[in-house]
Design a protein around this motif. Structure first.
Motif, PDB file in Angstrom:
ATOM      1  N   ARG A  38     -76.489 -28.661-138.676  1.00  0.00           N
ATOM      2  CA  ARG A  38     -77.437 -27.931-137.820  1.00  0.00           C
ATOM      3  C   ARG A  38     -76.872 -27.736-136.424  1.00  0.00           C
ATOM      4  NH1 ARG A  38     -83.643 -28.756-138.999  1.00  0.00           N
ATOM      5  NH2 ARG A  38     -83.538 -28.881-141.261  1.00  0.00           N
ATOM      6  N   LEU A  42     -76.197 -24.173-134.676  1.00  0.00           N
ATOM      7  CA  LEU A  42     -76.826 -23.817-133.404  1.00  0.00           C
ATOM      8  C   LEU A  42     -75.775 -23.527-132.331  1.00  0.00           C
ATOM      9  CD1 LEU A  42     -79.750 -26.379-133.466  1.00  0.00           C
ATOM     10  CD2 LEU A  42     -79.956 -23.885-133.619  1.00  0.00           C
ATOM     11  N   ARG A  45     -74.599 -20.100-132.786  1.00  0.00           N
ATOM     12  CA  ARG A  45     -75.625 -19.124-132.394  1.00  0.00           C
ATOM     13  C   ARG A  45     -75.739 -18.963-130.882  1.00  0.00           C
ATOM     14  NH1 ARG A  45     -80.767 -20.163-136.378  1.00  0.00           N
ATOM     15  NH2 ARG A  45     -79.607 -20.061-138.343  1.00  0.00           N
ATOM     16  N   ALA A  56     -81.973 -26.932-128.340  1.00  0.00           N
ATOM     17  CA  ALA A  56     -82.126 -26.172-129.584  1.00  0.00           C
ATOM     18  C   ALA A  56     -82.373 -27.106-130.764  1.00  0.00           C
ATOM     19  CB  ALA A  56     -80.889 -25.311-129.838  1.00  0.00           C
ATOM     20  N   ARG A  59     -85.988 -28.220-130.541  1.00  0.00           N
ATOM     21  CA  ARG A  59     -86.908 -27.151-130.989  1.00  0.00           C
ATOM     22  C   ARG A  59     -86.903 -27.037-132.508  1.00  0.00           C
ATOM     23  NH1 ARG A  59     -84.616 -24.455-126.660  1.00  0.00           N
ATOM     24  NH2 ARG A  59     -83.205 -23.320-128.028  1.00  0.00           N
ATOM     25  N   GLN A  60     -85.723 -27.012-133.094  1.00  0.00           N
ATOM     26  CA  GLN A  60     -85.619 -26.800-134.526  1.00  0.00           C
ATOM     27  C   GLN A  60     -86.129 -28.003-135.338  1.00  0.00           C
ATOM     28  OE1 GLN A  60     -81.844 -26.386-136.963  1.00  0.00           O
ATOM     29  NE2 GLN A  60     -82.453 -24.256-136.639  1.00  0.00           N
ATOM     30  N   ASN A  63     -90.168 -28.954-135.549  1.00  0.00           N
ATOM     31  CA  ASN A  63     -91.080 -28.109-136.365  1.00  0.00           C
ATOM     32  C   ASN A  63     -91.268 -28.697-137.732  1.00  0.00           C
ATOM     33  OD1 ASN A  63     -91.395 -26.306-134.301  1.00  0.00           O
ATOM     34  ND2 ASN A  63     -89.673 -25.049-134.939  1.00  0.00           N
TER      35      ASN A  63
END
Length: 63
Positions: A38, A42, A45, A56, A59-60, A63
């Motif tokens: 991950r 990220l 990205r 990031a 945030r990911q 969730n």
């Protein structure tokens, strides 16, 4: 995390590893393959600093 240094420049790997170390400190967990994948995704990205990458991840994964 040694694998990261094998496939990325030392600057890129430093950013990824710094974010992963901070993540692990703040969550009291050990990095696993899923977390590393991950983080690398990220990073690709556009999260090019450790702070951006850590935010990031938060945030990911919140969730």
């Amino acid at each position: 995390m040694q694998d990261v240094y094998e496939f990325y420049s030392s600057e890129e790997a430093d950013v990824i590893c710094e974010a992963l170390i901070e993540w692990c400190r703040s969550t009291a967990t050990e990095p696993d393959q899923m977390l590393m994948v991950r983080a690398i995704d990220l990073y690709k990205r556009g999260n090019r600093t450790a702070d951006q990458l850590l935010a990031a991840l938060k945030r990911q994964l919140s969730n």
